[in-house]
Design a protein around this motif. Structure first.
Motif, PDB file in Angstrom:
ATOM      1  N   VAL A 205       0.833  -1.208   0.000  1.00 29.94           N
ATOM      2  CA  VAL A 205       0.000   0.000   0.000  1.00 29.94           C
ATOM      3  C   VAL A 205       0.865   1.255   0.000  1.00 29.94           C
ATOM      4  O   VAL A 205       0.629   2.194  -0.755  1.00 29.94           O
ATOM      5  CB  VAL A 205      -0.938   0.007   1.224  1.00 29.94           C
ATOM      6  CG1 VAL A 205      -1.698   1.330   1.315  1.00 29.94           C
ATOM      7  CG2 VAL A 205      -1.903  -1.167   1.165  1.00 29.94           C
ATOM      8  N   ALA A 206       1.859   1.267   0.875  1.00 26.21           N
ATOM      9  CA  ALA A 206       2.713   2.451   1.006  1.00 26.21           C
ATOM     10  C   ALA A 206       4.049   2.040   1.592  1.00 26.21           C
ATOM     11  O   ALA A 206       4.155   1.046   2.319  1.00 26.21           O
ATOM     12  CB  ALA A 206       2.053   3.499   1.901  1.00 26.21           C
ATOM     13  N   ALA A 207       5.084   2.820   1.283  1.00 30.72           N
ATOM     14  CA  ALA A 207       6.406   2.615   1.854  1.00 30.72           C
ATOM     15  C   ALA A 207       6.951   3.959   2.324  1.00 30.72           C
ATOM     16  O   ALA A 207       6.738   4.989   1.677  1.00 30.72           O
ATOM     17  CB  ALA A 207       7.351   1.984   0.836  1.00 30.72           C
ATOM     18  N   PHE A 208       7.670   3.918   3.445  1.00 30.19           N
ATOM     19  CA  PHE A 208       8.258   5.111   4.048  1.00 30.19           C
ATOM     20  C   PHE A 208       9.767   4.948   4.101  1.00 30.19           C
ATOM     21  O   PHE A 208      10.280   3.874   4.403  1.00 30.19           O
ATOM     22  CB  PHE A 208       7.734   5.307   5.467  1.00 30.19           C
ATOM     23  CG  PHE A 208       6.247   5.516   5.558  1.00 30.19           C
ATOM     24  CD1 PHE A 208       5.711   6.795   5.547  1.00 30.19           C
ATOM     25  CD2 PHE A 208       5.387   4.432   5.650  1.00 30.19           C
ATOM     26  CE1 PHE A 208       4.339   6.986   5.635  1.00 30.19           C
ATOM     27  CE2 PHE A 208       4.011   4.611   5.740  1.00 30.19           C
ATOM     28  CZ  PHE A 208       3.490   5.894   5.725  1.00 30.19           C
ATOM     29  N   HIS A 209      10.496   6.022   3.812  1.00 26.98           N
ATOM     30  CA  HIS A 209      11.949   6.004   3.927  1.00 26.98           C
ATOM     31  C   HIS A 209      12.437   7.360   4.398  1.00 26.98           C
ATOM     32  O   HIS A 209      11.670   8.327   4.528  1.00 26.98           O
ATOM     33  CB  HIS A 209      12.595   5.636   2.583  1.00 26.98           C
ATOM     34  CG  HIS A 209      12.540   6.713   1.544  1.00 26.98           C
ATOM     35  ND1 HIS A 209      13.494   7.706   1.436  1.00 26.98           N
ATOM     36  CD2 HIS A 209      11.637   6.963   0.552  1.00 26.98           C
ATOM     37  CE1 HIS A 209      13.194   8.500   0.430  1.00 26.98           C
ATOM     38  NE2 HIS A 209      12.064   8.083  -0.122  1.00 26.98           N
ATOM     39  N   GLY A 210      13.728   7.437   4.655  1.00 27.70           N
ATOM     40  CA  GLY A 210      14.372   8.701   5.020  1.00 27.70           C
ATOM     41  C   GLY A 210      15.609   8.897   4.170  1.00 27.70           C
ATOM     42  O   GLY A 210      15.585   8.744   2.970  1.00 27.70           O
ATOM     43  N   HIS A 211      16.727   9.278   4.841  1.00 27.19           N
ATOM     44  CA  HIS A 211      18.072   9.338   4.262  1.00 27.19           C
ATOM     45  C   HIS A 211      18.310  10.567   3.392  1.00 27.19           C
ATOM     46  O   HIS A 211      19.338  11.227   3.540  1.00 27.19           O
ATOM     47  CB  HIS A 211      18.354   8.061   3.479  1.00 27.19           C
ATOM     48  CG  HIS A 211      19.793   7.868   3.121  1.00 27.19           C
ATOM     49  ND1 HIS A 211      20.836   8.142   3.990  1.00 27.19           N
ATOM     50  CD2 HIS A 211      20.375   7.403   1.974  1.00 27.19           C
ATOM     51  CE1 HIS A 211      21.982   7.874   3.401  1.00 27.19           C
ATOM     52  NE2 HIS A 211      21.740   7.425   2.179  1.00 27.19           N
ATOM     53  N   ALA A 212      17.395  10.904   2.498  1.00 30.87           N
ATOM     54  CA  ALA A 212      17.572  12.059   1.608  1.00 30.87           C
ATOM     55  C   ALA A 212      17.010  13.297   2.295  1.00 30.87           C
ATOM     56  O   ALA A 212      15.813  13.571   2.229  1.00 30.87           O
ATOM     57  CB  ALA A 212      16.880  11.820   0.267  1.00 30.87           C
ATOM     58  N   HIS A 213      17.874  14.046   2.953  1.00 34.52           N
ATOM     59  CA  HIS A 213      17.437  15.152   3.816  1.00 34.52           C
ATOM     60  C   HIS A 213      16.816  16.312   3.046  1.00 34.52           C
ATOM     61  O   HIS A 213      16.044  17.080   3.614  1.00 34.52           O
ATOM     62  CB  HIS A 213      18.621  15.672   4.632  1.00 34.52           C
ATOM     63  CG  HIS A 213      19.034  14.759   5.733  1.00 34.52           C
ATOM     64  ND1 HIS A 213      19.801  15.178   6.806  1.00 34.52           N
ATOM     65  CD2 HIS A 213      18.801  13.437   5.944  1.00 34.52           C
ATOM     66  CE1 HIS A 213      20.022  14.163   7.615  1.00 34.52           C
ATOM     67  NE2 HIS A 213      19.430  13.089   7.119  1.00 34.52           N
ATOM     68  N   ILE A 214      17.175  16.477   1.798  1.00 30.21           N
ATOM     69  CA  ILE A 214      16.569  17.564   1.012  1.00 30.21           C
ATOM     70  C   ILE A 214      15.886  16.986  -0.223  1.00 30.21           C
ATOM     71  O   ILE A 214      15.917  17.565  -1.310  1.00 30.21           O
ATOM     72  CB  ILE A 214      17.600  18.651   0.631  1.00 30.21           C
ATOM     73  CG1 ILE A 214      18.868  18.045   0.020  1.00 30.21           C
ATOM     74  CG2 ILE A 214      17.953  19.499   1.836  1.00 30.21           C
ATOM     75  CD1 ILE A 214      19.855  19.097  -0.466  1.00 30.21           C
ATOM     76  N   GLY A 215      15.267  15.825  -0.013  1.00 30.21           N
ATOM     77  CA  GLY A 215      14.526  15.183  -1.080  1.00 30.21           C
ATOM     78  C   GLY A 215      13.106  15.695  -1.181  1.00 30.21           C
ATOM     79  O   GLY A 215      12.777  16.803  -0.741  1.00 30.21           O
ATOM     80  N   THR A 216      12.234  14.860  -1.731  1.00 30.74           N
ATOM     81  CA  THR A 216      10.844  15.206  -2.008  1.00 30.74           C
ATOM     82  C   THR A 216       9.929  14.321  -1.182  1.00 30.74           C
ATOM     83  O   THR A 216      10.162  13.113  -1.072  1.00 30.74           O
ATOM     84  CB  THR A 216      10.555  15.022  -3.510  1.00 30.74           C
ATOM     85  OG1 THR A 216      11.421  15.884  -4.250  1.00 30.74           O
ATOM     86  CG2 THR A 216       9.106  15.353  -3.841  1.00 30.74           C
ATOM     87  N   LEU A 217       8.878  14.907  -0.617  1.00 26.83           N
ATOM     88  CA  LEU A 217       8.037  14.213   0.359  1.00 26.83           C
ATOM     89  C   LEU A 217       7.314  13.007  -0.211  1.00 26.83           C
ATOM     90  O   LEU A 217       7.297  11.939   0.411  1.00 26.83           O
ATOM     91  CB  LEU A 217       7.017  15.187   0.952  1.00 26.83           C
ATOM     92  CG  LEU A 217       5.978  14.587   1.912  1.00 26.83           C
ATOM     93  CD1 LEU A 217       6.640  13.989   3.142  1.00 26.83           C
ATOM     94  CD2 LEU A 217       4.953  15.648   2.304  1.00 26.83           C
ATOM     95  N   GLU A 218       6.698  13.120  -1.374  1.00 23.67           N
ATOM     96  CA  GLU A 218       5.755  12.079  -1.801  1.00 23.67           C
ATOM     97  C   GLU A 218       5.830  11.827  -3.305  1.00 23.67           C
ATOM     98  O   GLU A 218       5.941  12.748  -4.107  1.00 23.67           O
ATOM     99  CB  GLU A 218       4.334  12.501  -1.435  1.00 23.67           C
ATOM    100  CG  GLU A 218       3.255  11.520  -1.828  1.00 23.67           C
ATOM    101  CD  GLU A 218       1.866  11.965  -1.415  1.00 23.67           C
ATOM    102  OE1 GLU A 218       0.896  11.267  -1.767  1.00 23.67           O
ATOM    103  OE2 GLU A 218       1.745  13.009  -0.737  1.00 23.67           O
ATOM    104  N   SER A 219       5.766  10.565  -3.665  1.00 18.14           N
ATOM    105  CA  SER A 219       5.608  10.157  -5.055  1.00 18.14           C
ATOM    106  C   SER A 219       5.056   8.733  -5.051  1.00 18.14           C
ATOM    107  O   SER A 219       4.480   8.295  -4.060  1.00 18.14           O
ATOM    108  CB  SER A 219       6.941  10.254  -5.815  1.00 18.14           C
ATOM    109  OG  SER A 219       6.723  10.079  -7.203  1.00 18.14           O
ATOM    110  N   GLU A 220       5.237   7.999  -6.148  1.00  9.78           N
ATOM    111  CA  GLU A 220       4.760   6.626  -6.203  1.00  9.78           C
ATOM    112  C   GLU A 220       5.587   5.832  -7.209  1.00  9.78           C
ATOM    113  O   GLU A 220       6.253   6.403  -8.078  1.00  9.78           O
ATOM    114  CB  GLU A 220       3.280   6.566  -6.568  1.00  9.78           C
ATOM    115  CG  GLU A 220       2.921   7.171  -7.899  1.00  9.78           C
ATOM    116  CD  GLU A 220       1.423   7.145  -8.159  1.00  9.78           C
ATOM    117  OE1 GLU A 220       1.043   6.887  -9.336  1.00  9.78           O
ATOM    118  OE2 GLU A 220       0.641   7.391  -7.223  1.00  9.78           O
TER     119      GLU A 220
END
Length: 249
Positions: A205-220
């Motif tokens: 349904v959904a996956a959550f990650h971190g690591h990229a501090h200046i990345g983008t909040l949401e996509s698919e």
């Protein structure tokens, strides 16, 4: 696979990564964990739980988590491995009933959570292949192994309980879109498309990650799996206060 009591209503999932707890953080997180507990049914911690990978930092986090009255599920991040104290970090958090996943899973209500740290390797046409020097092959193999661990955890969820909604925790990104904002030169070190394969194949349904501090909040993903970069700096930049992402599943 661990199981927690059946949930009849939608599950409110709070998520944050890259909290980078330090030895000087005693008392800093208590109010945060109380607020999360008031608004959510489960908290996901998506890696880089400690700042420099020291056991003492994990012990501070474990003490702060006493203020959290909901289940906590986490994965480790690259910072948590930096001093080779990851097993001590794991032990400190598990002692406070954190479900720390590494190719394993836990079921809460009708939602199954699977998690791995993940690894780098690049995305799409820029994904590294198993070619060249042994050290390059070892780098790629680590991403392959993490993907296989994740697939195994999701397969066990499918086999052991029908009709589960599946949610994944990662530290590294499974798609390029949620690291956009970072310098393109470091994309290969921020995640790998290999991690997206089990998400798509297993109907997550959904996956959550971190690591990229200046990345983008949401996509698919290309199959429509929702991907959320819940790194604390990303959430702060998006104006989240208190600083966690909330999703109902």
């Amino acid at each position: 696979m661990e199981k927690i009591k059946k949930q009849t209503a939608k599950l409110r999932i709070a998520a944050i990564g890259d909290i980078h707890v330090r030895e000087t953080d005693k008392g800093k997180w208590t109010d945060f964990f109380k607020e999360v507990s008031a608004q959510a049914d489960v908290l996901l911690l998506c890696g880089d739980l400690t700042d420099t990978g020291r056991e003492a930092e994990a012990e501070i986090l474990a003490a702060e988590l006493k203020a959290c009255s909901i289940p906590v599920i986490g994965v480790l991040g690259n910072h948590d491995y930096d001093k080779d104290e990851q097993e001590a970090i794991r032990k400190a958090l598990i002692s406070e009933d954190v479900h720390l996943l590494d190719g394993s899973s836990v079921v809460i209500g009708d939602v199954g959570f699977a998690g791995v740290k993940g690894f780098g390797g690049g995305f799409d046409k820029g994904m590294l292949s198993m070619f060249g020097e042994p050290m390059m092959k070892a780098f790629v193999q680590e991403a392959v192994d993490e993907s296989l661990k994740l697939d195994g955890a999701l397969a066990r969820l499918d086999n052991e309980q029908a009709n589960l909604k599946k949610v994944v925790l990662l530290h590294y990104a499974p798609i390029k879109a949620t690291v956009v904002g970072e310098p393109e030169q470091i994309f290969p070190f921020l995640g790998s498309s290999r991690l997206a394969e089990p998400l798509n194949r297993r109907g997550v349904v959904a996956a959550f990650h971190g690591h990229a501090h200046i990345g983008t909040l949401e996509s698919e993903t290309t199959y429509g799996v929702k991907i959320f970069n819940v790194s604390k700096p990303v959430l702060m930049a998006e104006g989240y206060d208190p600083c966690f992402f909330l999703l109902e599943v």
